[in-house]
Design an enzyme around this catalytic site. Structure first.
Site, PDB file in Angstrom:
ATOM      1  CG  ASP A  16      -1.792   1.190   1.394  1.00  0.00           C
ATOM      2  OD1 ASP A  16      -2.380   1.600   0.377  1.00  0.00           O
ATOM      3  OD2 ASP A  16      -1.924   1.741   2.505  1.00  0.00           O
ATOM      4  CE1 TYR A  48       2.718   6.308  -2.961  1.00  0.00           C
ATOM      5  CE2 TYR A  48       1.897   4.613  -4.436  1.00  0.00           C
ATOM      6  CZ  TYR A  48       2.914   5.141  -3.675  1.00  0.00           C
ATOM      7  OH  TYR A  48       4.128   4.501  -3.639  1.00  0.00           O
ATOM      8  N   GLY A  49      -3.222   9.379  -3.348  1.00  0.00           N
ATOM      9  CA  GLY A  49      -4.527   9.828  -3.866  1.00  0.00           C
ATOM     10  C   GLY A  49      -4.492  11.192  -4.527  1.00  0.00           C
ATOM     11  CB  CYS A  79      -3.353   0.690  -2.222  1.00  0.00           C
ATOM     12  SG  CYS A  79      -3.473   2.450  -2.571  1.00  0.00           S
ATOM     13  CB  THR A  81      -5.083   5.231  -4.698  1.00  0.00           C
ATOM     14  OG1 THR A  81      -5.948   5.727  -3.687  1.00  0.00           O
ATOM     15  CG2 THR A  81      -4.643   6.348  -5.601  1.00  0.00           C
ATOM     16  CB  CYS A 189      -9.414   4.877   1.168  1.00  0.00           C
ATOM     17  SG  CYS A 189      -7.766   5.262   1.813  1.00  0.00           S
ATOM     18  CB  THR A 190      -6.691  -0.160   2.403  1.00  0.00           C
ATOM     19  OG1 THR A 190      -5.592   0.624   1.935  1.00  0.00           O
ATOM     20  CG2 THR A 190      -7.188  -1.072   1.301  1.00  0.00           C
TER      21      THR A 190
HETATM   22  N1  DGL Z   1      -4.863   3.167   1.296  1.00  0.00           N
HETATM   23  C1  DGL Z   1      -4.877   3.895   0.053  1.00  0.00           C
HETATM   24  C2  DGL Z   1      -6.144   3.563  -0.731  1.00  0.00           C
HETATM   25  O1  DGL Z   1      -6.714   2.515  -0.476  1.00  0.00           O
HETATM   26  C3  DGL Z   1      -4.565   5.326   0.334  1.00  0.00           C
HETATM   27  C4  DGL Z   1      -4.224   6.109  -0.867  1.00  0.00           C
HETATM   28  C5  DGL Z   1      -3.342   7.316  -0.670  1.00  0.00           C
HETATM   29  O2  DGL Z   1      -2.149   7.123  -0.471  1.00  0.00           O
HETATM   30  O3  DGL Z   1      -3.848   8.439  -0.824  1.00  0.00           O
HETATM   31  O4  DGL Z   1      -6.592   4.260  -1.586  1.00  0.00           O
END
Ligand code: DGL
Length: 275
Positions: A16, A48-49, A79, A81, A189-190
């Site tokens: 993730d 990452y979003g 993840c 995203t 989102c996890t």
């Molecule tokens: N846990 C990620 C997801 O499921 C978070 C994404 C991020 O880094 O913004 O989307």
């Protein structure tokens, strides 16, 4: 030793952008307690979003190459995203089984909704990709999907959610956008299952909400991993069951999160790496 038995003792790799995927690892530990696991969180580059497709693909490829170098038997993209952005590319590029979270979350939501009115909380990237909406509508074009982009949540959870006094107000502000008639809410989102108690509390506060099912895609994803391993005769039968957690940020921070969120009866080896 036949080939399958040597592969079966290889670790399951879970990754993730940060701590979110630990919610998937937690489910896997319940369902498949005798497996070896490696987990990678790119905590230094989170979120990452908010990143571009190109940035996410570059960072993700480095993570997958690291995991492959550790000789894993399967990779779980824990993840949403990354699943939304890079799953198809990674599947084509690498010759290793890869399982993602989105189709699993969708399958679970479609099983549970009674009125096909589903709300989805996710990062900006996942919402703008429309991947949940498209996948649900592919099964049922009559479904009503409301997508809520929750930009602040992932960074707050990553930086110690409980230290923010305004956390319930931030949540209320997002959850007020849930369609009044939705019976199902997907935590897309996890990171969000880490704060499920606050999400439930906030939903109760809004008397107009009609949510009956909260979907954590981690559950169905873990079931898919189990099915895949069983079908391919890859369940670990060795006695060793190691869990190694790699982070691109500090081990101290990772340790704190593990102490809060992960089962206490397991041992976790922690290591900081550079990608
Ligand atoms: N846990 C990620 C997801 O499921 C978070 C994404 C991020 O880094 O913004 O989307």
């Amino acid at each position: 030793m036949n080939i399958n038995s040597s592969i079966s003792s290889m670790p399951i790799a879970v990754f993730d952008s940060g701590f979110g995927g630990l919610t998937v690892l937690k489910q896997l530990l319940q369902l498949l307690p005798n497996e070896n696991y490696i987990y990678l969180g790119d905590n230094i580059n989170i979120p990452y979003g908010d990143k571009s497709e190109e940035e996410i693909i570059n960072l993700t490829s480095k993570m997958v190459e690291f995991l492959i170098s550790k000789k894993c038997k399967i990779i779980i993209i824990a993840c949403n995203t990354i699943s939304a952005c890079a799953y198809n590319i990674l599947k084509q590029k690498y010759d290793i089984p890869i399982i993602e979270v989105i189709s699993n979350g969708v399958a679970d939501a479609l099983n549970k909704t009674k009125n096909n009115n589903i709300s989805v909380m996710a990062t900006e990237f996942t919402v703008h990709s429309n991947v949940y909406k498209n996948k649900i509508n592919k099964h049922n074009k009559e479904s009503k999907i409301t997508q809520i982009s929750c930009k602040e949540l992932c960074p707050m959870i990553e930086n110690d959610w409980y230290s923010y006094d305004n956390r319930l107000d931030v949540l209320k502000n997002y959850l007020k956008n849930i369609d009044d008639k939705s019976d199902t809410l997907i935590l897309a989102c996890t990171h969000y299952p880490h704060i499920i108690d606050d999400i439930k509390k906030t939903l109760e506060y809004n008397v107009k909400n009609s949510i009956k099912n909260i979907i954590d895609p981690a559950y169905h994803t873990s079931m898919s991993v189990k099915e895949y391993l069983e079908k391919n005769n890859l369940i670990n039968t060795d006695k060793t069951n190691d869990i190694t957690i790699y982070t691109t940020a500090s081990v101290e921070k990772e340790e704190k999160i593990i102490n809060i969120f992960m089962p206490k009866d397991r041992k976790y080896k922690l290591e900081q790496i550079k990608l």
